[in-house]
Structure formats: C-alpha cells, structure tokens
Design a protein around this motif. Structure first.
Motif: not given
Length: 199
Positions: A30-41
């Motif tokens: 989900g958009i609200a549940g995504t963090t920058m850490e998630d994206v980096a990983r």
C-alpha cells in the motif's frame, strides 16, 4: 573515468530502478504502508541513494504517476486526434483517460478511498495533475478555440483544471460494469460539459 560502460551507474537508470522498486512496494504494502527503507531494499540500494534522487515517499508517488502519464501521452493524443469532431474529442478523450486510469494499478490505488487524502495533496494541491492534464489537452483545446468550435473566452488552463478534477472523480468511483458506467459518463459530459464549451 574508465570502464566498459556496463559498470558505470547512470543516474537515469538508477532513478528508473528506484521508481520501479517503489511501485512494487506500493502494490505489496500500500502507498501509506511503504517506507523509504522498503523502497531501498526492493531496489537493492541504500537509503542514502534513494534520498539522493527523491526527497521522500510523496516525491516517489508523484513521480511514478507523472512517469506513467508521460508513457501514455502520445497514444492518448493519437486516440483523441482520431475523433471526427471537437465534441467527440472532448467526450471520448475524457472517457479514455478515465478507462486508462482505472486500469492502471498505480493510479487506481492512488485515487482509492483510503488514499484520496494523499492523492489530493500530491496531485491536486501540488498542481501536478492539472499540469499533466494541461500538457495533454492544451494543444487540442487551443486548436478548437482557434477554429472557433469552442468559446473564445474560455480560460484553457482553468478548463484543464476542471477536466482533471472530473477525471479523478470518475476514476475514483470505479464501477463493476465499466462499459455501462462509461456510457453514463458520456451522457453527463454531453449534457453538462459540452454546452458550457461549444459555440
């Protein structure tokens, strides 16, 4: 700098890879549940690299929508240009934008009820949705204005803002019967929008 070219990181490639990774996270978390850490990983990158290209998650969401809109811009223009009259270009062009928006998982997710506050902030308040709408429609509407088929006193930028808001509303409400709903949209546009525009 030396090298074969395959081992040199190109900014455009890195930016694209981060956006692709972000979209996969938005789909899973989900958009609200995504963090920058998630994206980096997901991008097999560091948070510092992600932040080098995007200030925050909002920037990732906005640029993802912009990238997807630009990817469809030429085909949308071609679709509209094939309509025989300005009335059909406006009605069918808006319906096609709505159809594409509903079928694009990122756009549909963003305008879903749970994300509408975010969508309003990122796309409406920032002006990005209007800018994308203006980029698509301004040449079409300006030509119609020059030809005298729509009113000469219309503010095209303000009209694009209205079209943008209409499209977001129609995409967000969705429908279990897409064909029937699009016919309903056509009826509304022909009854209420066209009379306000056509000479």
């Amino acid at each position: 700098m030396t090298g074969s070219g395959t081992d040199i990181e190109r900014p455009a490639d890195t930016r694209s890879a981060i956006l692709t990774a972000a979209e996969s996270c938005f789909a899973r978390l989900g958009i609200a549940g995504t963090t920058m850490e998630d994206v980096a990983r997901a991008a097999s990158s560091s948070r510092a690299t992600v932040y080098r290209y995007f200030a925050d998650r909002d920037a990732l969401v906005t640029e993802s929508v912009v990238r997807r809109a630009h990817a469809n811009m030429d085909s949308a223009r071609e679709f509209i240009a094939r309509r025989p009259t300005v009335a059909e270009r406006i009605v069918e062009g808006i319906c096609e934008d709505v159809r594409r928006g509903r079928r694009d998982p990122m756009v549909h997710r963003l305008v879903s009820p749970g994300e509408m506050v975010l969508a309003a902030r990122l796309l409406t308040e920032s002006g990005r949705a209007v800018e994308l709408t203006y980029e698509l429609w301004q040449p079409i509407l300006a030509d119609a204005q020059a030809a005298g088929t729509i009113r000469a006193d219309l503010d095209i930028r303000l009209l694009c803002e209205w079209i943008s808001e209409l499209e977001m509303h129609y995409i967000a409400r969705g429908s279990t019967d897409d064909a029937e709903d699009l016919d309903h949209i056509r009826a509304q546009l022909r009854t209420y929008l066209l009379p306000a525009l056509l000479r």
